[in-house]
Design a protein around this motif. Structure first.
Motif, PDB file in Angstrom:
ATOM      1  N   ALA A   1      38.759  43.633  43.961  1.00 45.90           N
ATOM      2  CA  ALA A   1      38.741  42.622  42.907  1.00 45.90           C
ATOM      3  C   ALA A   1      38.233  43.289  41.628  1.00 45.90           C
ATOM      4  CB  ALA A   1      37.829  41.466  43.307  1.00 45.90           C
TER       5      ALA A   1
ATOM      6  N   GLN B   1      48.899  42.628  39.379  1.00 43.99           N
ATOM      7  CA  GLN B   1      49.521  41.322  39.589  1.00 43.99           C
ATOM      8  C   GLN B   1      50.438  40.974  38.423  1.00 43.99           C
ATOM      9  OE1 GLN B   1      47.457  37.524  38.750  1.00 43.99           O
ATOM     10  NE2 GLN B   1      47.499  37.210  40.970  1.00 43.99           N
TER      11      GLN B   1
ATOM     12  N   VAL C   1      43.898  46.685  46.341  1.00 43.82           N
ATOM     13  CA  VAL C   1      42.885  47.190  45.412  1.00 43.82           C
ATOM     14  C   VAL C   1      41.704  46.220  45.430  1.00 43.82           C
ATOM     15  CG1 VAL C   1      44.573  48.311  43.891  1.00 43.82           C
ATOM     16  CG2 VAL C   1      43.866  45.953  43.434  1.00 43.82           C
TER      17      VAL C   1
ATOM     18  N   PRO D   1      49.397  40.209  47.448  1.00 41.68           N
ATOM     19  CA  PRO D   1      48.062  40.819  47.529  1.00 41.68           C
ATOM     20  C   PRO D   1      47.589  40.926  48.975  1.00 41.68           C
ATOM     21  CG  PRO D   1      47.907  38.549  46.761  1.00 41.68           C
ATOM     22  CD  PRO D   1      49.365  38.863  46.863  1.00 41.68           C
TER      23      PRO D   1
ATOM     24  N   GLU E   1      41.368  43.146  51.482  1.00 43.12           N
ATOM     25  CA  GLU E   1      40.601  44.384  51.623  1.00 43.12           C
ATOM     26  C   GLU E   1      39.967  44.531  53.006  1.00 43.12           C
ATOM     27  OE1 GLU E   1      37.938  45.449  48.244  1.00 43.12           O
ATOM     28  OE2 GLU E   1      38.512  43.458  47.528  1.00 43.12           O
TER      29      GLU E   1
ATOM     30  N   GLU F   1      41.927  46.252  37.685  1.00 42.74           N
ATOM     31  CA  GLU F   1      43.140  46.838  38.276  1.00 42.74           C
ATOM     32  C   GLU F   1      43.939  45.791  39.036  1.00 42.74           C
ATOM     33  OE1 GLU F   1      40.274  48.531  38.046  1.00 42.74           O
ATOM     34  OE2 GLU F   1      41.121  50.016  36.663  1.00 42.74           O
ATOM     35  N   TYR F   2      43.235  44.902  39.749  1.00 43.52           N
ATOM     36  CA  TYR F   2      43.929  43.823  40.464  1.00 43.52           C
ATOM     37  C   TYR F   2      44.778  43.010  39.479  1.00 43.52           C
ATOM     38  CZ  TYR F   2      44.869  39.599  43.122  1.00 43.52           C
ATOM     39  OH  TYR F   2      45.508  38.552  43.736  1.00 43.52           O
TER      40      TYR F   2
ATOM     41  N   HIS G   1      42.871  37.214  47.792  1.00 47.74           N
ATOM     42  CA  HIS G   1      44.119  37.051  48.536  1.00 47.74           C
ATOM     43  C   HIS G   1      44.320  35.582  48.906  1.00 47.74           C
ATOM     44  CE1 HIS G   1      41.075  37.519  51.667  1.00 47.74           C
ATOM     45  NE2 HIS G   1      41.898  36.904  52.497  1.00 47.74           N
TER      46      HIS G   1
END
Length: 495
Positions: free
Chosen positions: A58, A66, A56, A78, A81, A61-62, A191
């Motif tokens: 940043a 998590q 997803v 993670p 992207e 939702e991230y 990430h």
């Protein structure tokens, strides 16, 4: 009990995250992450360390995914992207991920895996309100797997526990004086530890606000700064370089407005790569701040930092953080004399648990006495540590990323017209280093533009070479080993 999450109840109504024009409270983060956890559990009592990958942007939702993975007893993985599908497949296969949560914009990328994988794919839109009980997750359990390149070529999964993460967070919160009134702008991919720990997690631990800008854009960054809410900023040197370049294009009145806002900031940090002194000096002119340089790795979070209060030496990374032991060691890992170069060795609760499913690599990463071997050579200059370089030419630091030259070489050698290759880092003011590839080809009229297009499907952009040199053979020593320092010299003299 995961204290990072438990602490959120103390800040219930405060804004935890701002993203995509929306503000989200700590209460909302707790509510939404519980929904994620219960969706993942699907009737189970505990995920018991199942690896849950997620792709997803940043965003809020991230963070909720998590936290949801952690609250269900899973290990968060993670995904980047910007990675092409082969890189994502590698991580999924290596971790044996049971589930992948994704947002809709990544559906076309992931679609080839839907019918060929045993992974449970969950679209973000399918996570809705749930009721149920969550497990009591003990903090010695593994929490996170982040992938880092090593000298073995293939990326390794760095496993950190909840205890490791808490140690990484608290030493920074204490040393950098984080507080609930802070507001940090996060423009980094989530990430690796810079964005995940140094900004997002430190902010959430403190009751502060983390604002996301999913894609870095100098104009948009300055627009956010001019709102007067942000007072903490952290970035890699490449970002500061680009911000300076954009600043120079602005009118004097625009420059004055930005500078006045920047002078009100509490803290500005640079890391993930060496900061050129010229960039530090230019940013000081613009902002009034001497950037705080620090030193860390995926395997340990942050370990060394210039002081929050006190003298920050340009070109130096400072002193060990509280709770972290540092030794500069010789070839036998024994302490070196003052002013003598040595490898940075680290001990402390911040140091990672293991490389995922790589016991030999894990063992080789530590000395017999338990010191983690960073691979970076430094010297104690007065009371501050100064990085001299890496002990391996196969690690390239570009734009804040640590990249394995061997991984890129393995891909290049699969090209039907390439016989051999040598990949090196070329010094560059903007990026720290850019990637150069010396290649030996099967044909005289080799098309490097065609090669770039071919590589685009195999490697993420930041791992794709910027410079190419076609050679009849690579420079080698008497043993036949490629001498990469000679390749680096050829690139720098031909620039």
């Amino acid at each position: 009990m995961i204290e990072l999450i438990e602490r959120a109840t103390d800040f219930a109504g405060r804004t935890a995250i701002k993203s995509e024009g929306q503000s989200y409270t700590y209460d909302k983060l707790l509510e939404e992450s519980k929904n994620v956890a219960l969706t993942l559990l699907n009737g189970q009592k505990d995920l018991n360390g199942a690896r849950i990958a997620f792709l997803v942007p940043a965003s809020f939702e991230y963070a909720k995914i998590q936290w949801g993975i952690w609250r269900a007893g899973g290990i968060a993985v993670p995904l980047c992207e910007k990675h092409p599908l082969p890189s994502i497949e590698y991580v999924l296969n290596d971790t044996k991920a049971s589930t992948l949560i994704f947002s809709e914009e990544f559906r076309p990328l992931l679609a080839p895996l839907f019918n060929t994988s045993e992974i449970n794919f969950i679209p973000l839109s399918e996570i809705t309100f749930q009721e149920g009980q969550l497990p009591d997750v003990q903090t010695h359990r593994s929490a996170l797997i982040l992938y880092t390149s090593g000298t073995t070529g293939a990326p390794k999964g760095v496993v950190t526990t909840h205890d490791n993460i808490e140690a990484q967070i608290t030493t920074l919160v204490d040393s950098w004086k984080w507080n609930k009134d802070d507001h940090v702008l996060n423009v980094l991919p989530l990430h690796h530890v810079h964005g995940i720990i140094n900004m997002l997690s430190c902010a959430l631990w403190s009751g502060a606000c983390c604002e996301f800008l999913p894609k870095f854009n100098p104009e948009e960054v300055y627009d956010v700064f001019n709102k007067g809410e942000v007072n903490v900023f952290m970035a890699v040197p490449t970002i500061y370089f680009k911000l300076i370049a954009h600043f120079k294009k602005l009118t004097p009145s625009e420059q004055e407005s930005i500078s006045n806002n920047l002078k009100k900031f509490r803290l500005m940090v640079s890391g993930s790569a060496a900061l050129p002194i010229s960039v530090l000096e230019q940013w000081k002119e613009i902002s009034g701040h001497i950037l705080l340089e620090r030193y860390g790795m995926t395997e340990m979070g942050m370990a060394i930092s210039n002081p929050y209060e006190g003298i920050r030496k340009p070109g130096h990374i400072g002193q060990p953080l509280p709770g972290v032991e540092i030794r500069l060691g010789d070839a036998n890992h024994k302490p070196v004399q003052n002013n003598e170069p040595g490898e940075i060795l680290i001990k402390g609760p911040n140091v990672f648990k293991e490389y995922w499913n790589k016991p030999k690599a894990t063992q080789e990463a530590f000395t017999p006495e338990g010191w983690f071997k960073s691979g970076d050579i430094a010297v104690l200059d007065g009371d501050s540590i100064k990085i001299l370089g890496r002990n391996s030419v196969d690690i390239i630091k570009s734009g804040g990323y640590k990249i394995s030259a061997l991984e890129i070489e393995e891909v290049l050698r699969k090209h039907p017209k390439i016989k051999d290759c040598g990949v090196v880092g070329i010094p560059d003011l903007e990026w720290g280093e850019i990637i150069g590839a010396a290649i030996v080809t099967e044909t005289d009229n080799f098309d490097t533009e065609e090669l770039k297009s071919w590589l685009h499907k195999k490697l993420p952009g930041y791992k794709t070479p910027r410079k190419y040199m076609v050679m009849s053979d690579l420079p080698r020593n008497v043993m036949g080993k490629v001498t990469k320092n000679n390749i680096k010299e050829l690139f720098t003299t031909n620039q």
